[in-house]
Scaffold this active site. Structure first.
Site, PDB file in Angstrom:
ATOM      1  N   TYR A 125     -12.294   0.562   6.142  1.00 41.87           N
ATOM      2  CA  TYR A 125     -13.050   0.145   7.328  1.00 41.87           C
ATOM      3  C   TYR A 125     -12.414   0.743   8.590  1.00 41.87           C
ATOM      4  O   TYR A 125     -13.099   1.328   9.433  1.00 41.87           O
ATOM      5  CB  TYR A 125     -13.053  -1.386   7.399  1.00 41.87           C
ATOM      6  CG  TYR A 125     -13.750  -1.980   8.602  1.00 41.87           C
ATOM      7  CD1 TYR A 125     -15.079  -1.695   8.879  1.00 41.87           C
ATOM      8  CD2 TYR A 125     -13.071  -2.874   9.433  1.00 41.87           C
ATOM      9  CE1 TYR A 125     -15.710  -2.269   9.961  1.00 41.87           C
ATOM     10  CE2 TYR A 125     -13.710  -3.450  10.520  1.00 41.87           C
ATOM     11  CZ  TYR A 125     -15.026  -3.135  10.779  1.00 41.87           C
ATOM     12  OH  TYR A 125     -15.649  -3.709  11.859  1.00 41.87           O
ATOM     13  N   LYS A 129     -13.807   3.499  11.275  1.00 44.21           N
ATOM     14  CA  LYS A 129     -13.956   3.142  12.695  1.00 44.21           C
ATOM     15  C   LYS A 129     -13.222   4.145  13.593  1.00 44.21           C
ATOM     16  O   LYS A 129     -13.703   4.478  14.669  1.00 44.21           O
ATOM     17  CB  LYS A 129     -13.476   1.707  12.952  1.00 44.21           C
ATOM     18  CG  LYS A 129     -14.449   0.652  12.430  1.00 44.21           C
ATOM     19  CD  LYS A 129     -15.755   0.681  13.209  1.00 44.21           C
ATOM     20  CE  LYS A 129     -16.848  -0.144  12.586  1.00 44.21           C
ATOM     21  NZ  LYS A 129     -18.162   0.034  13.219  1.00 44.21           N
ATOM     22  N   ILE A 155     -14.966 -12.099  15.547  1.00 47.22           N
ATOM     23  CA  ILE A 155     -16.039 -12.743  16.315  1.00 47.22           C
ATOM     24  C   ILE A 155     -16.402 -14.074  15.654  1.00 47.22           C
ATOM     25  O   ILE A 155     -16.648 -14.130  14.450  1.00 47.22           O
ATOM     26  CB  ILE A 155     -17.287 -11.825  16.389  1.00 47.22           C
ATOM     27  CG1 ILE A 155     -16.936 -10.445  16.981  1.00 47.22           C
ATOM     28  CG2 ILE A 155     -18.397 -12.505  17.186  1.00 47.22           C
ATOM     29  CD1 ILE A 155     -16.475 -10.457  18.420  1.00 47.22           C
TER      30      ILE A 155
HETATM   31  N1  SER Z   1     -13.982  -8.888  11.882  1.00 44.73           N
HETATM   32  C1  SER Z   1     -13.638  -7.605  11.326  1.00 44.73           C
HETATM   33  C2  SER Z   1     -12.988  -7.739  10.017  1.00 44.73           C
HETATM   34  O1  SER Z   1     -12.322  -8.722   9.821  1.00 44.73           O
HETATM   35  C3  SER Z   1     -12.729  -6.862  12.264  1.00 44.73           C
HETATM   36  O2  SER Z   1     -13.503  -6.040  13.051  1.00 44.73           O
HETATM   37  O3  SER Z   1     -13.087  -6.878   9.187  1.00 44.73           O
END
Ligand code: SER
Length: 302
Positions: A125, A129, A155
């Site tokens: 991930y 990014k 979030i």
């Molecule tokens: N909330 C995301 C994650 O935990 C971080 O961008 O993968």
């Protein structure tokens, strides 16, 4: 829904891949199921509705990305390129593509992490990014496309359950506190990460969208901070509101991911270039989350 409130119901076309939208989203304006890696499908909706701005939220997050790195690469990189290429070829006005605290990793300072630092993430991930930020900035420079993005922290939302991230515990803890009075957390009690309440996330996103382009020195990689707390501090804050609440800790593979991410962020670039300022801290966010989820639980909606 926040975009519809701000720009008008019919002016915001919502899309998803498979998850049924809430009745509110489905009934308040246009909605389509599309797969972001399918250029023809995305382009059809852009054409039909004469879209000028794309807010590209589709991504495979950190934890699911470690279970299926190929899928994470495909959705995160090819999905992003689909959106960028359509925007470039059709001369759209603006594209918003979020990044994440997952761009950080070993070698960068984990306290008050600066906007400009070493970016060597250890998750797929994070790799997508970092590539994504660079690709977005390339489209700004090479094609003059207005691409913008922020590095979202974890979030926390009372409307939508997170899916497949490392920061998911900070949301799940509220649901379990309200429904069961207890929670088993998948990171250690002392794990501290940057977090943000959804109303601040929406504000940050729309404030960045509306900032004058000339004022921006950065484009796709703004740090945005709001609050940082440990899992234990979050549990203690919930306990202040629900005295019988208990939390236990059983760290799993996500602990190593959490340990590689910043504990707090320096977001001075966002503050200077487009006036970022969060509204919620741990105490006010916790009160609001418990109030909203408590209400939903009473109505049998949780
Ligand atoms: N909330 C995301 C994650 O935990 C971080 O961008 O993968």
């Amino acid at each position: 829904m926040a975009l519809r409130e701000r720009y008008g119901n019919d002016n915001v076309v919502a899309t998803g891949r498979k998850t049924e939208p809430s009745p509110a989203l489905r009934d308040s304006g246009p909605f389509y199921f599309i797969n972001v890696t399918n250029r023809a499908a995305v382009e059809e909706v852009v054409e039909k509705h004469d879209i000028d701005t794309i807010v590209h939220m589709a991504a495979i997050l950190s934890a699911v990305g470690e279970k299926n790195p190929e899928l994470a690469w495909d959705v995160n990189m090819n999905g992003m390129r689909t959106v960028l290429d359509i925007a470039r070829d059709r001369k759209l006005t603006q594209v918003i593509i979020p990044s994440s605290i997952a761009v950080f990793g070993p070698g960068c300072p984990l306290e008050n992490t600066p906007n400009e630092t070493v970016l060597k993430p250890t998750t797929m991930y994070g790799v997508t990014k970092v590539c994504g930020e660079l690709l977005c900035d390339y489209y700004v420079r090479k094609y003059g496309l207005d691409v913008r993005g922020l590095r979202y922290p974890g979030i926390i939302s009372s409307e939508t359950l997170p899916g497949g991230g490392t920061t998911d515990y900070a949301v799940a803890i509220f649901y379990d506190a309200v429904k069961h009075g207890k929670y088993t957390c998948f990171v250690r009690e002392d794990t501290r990460l940057p977090m943000m309440y959804m109303p601040d996330c929406l504000k940050a996103t729309m404030d960045l969208m509306e900032a004058p382009f000339e004022r921006l020195k950065h484009h796709s990689d703004f740090n945005v901070g709001a609050m940082s707390f440990s899992a234990g501090e979050l549990a203690a804050e919930i306990k202040k509101n629900i005295p019988t609440f208990t939390c236990s800790y059983e760290p799993d593979f996500r602990q190593a991911i959490a340990d590689s991410w910043p504990r707090s962020l320096d977001d001075s670039a966002a503050r200077e270039e487009w006036g970022w300022k969060p509204s919620y801290d741990l105490a006010t966010m916790t009160k609001d989350m418990l109030k909203k989820l408590g209400q939903q639980h009473k109505e049998g909606k949780l």
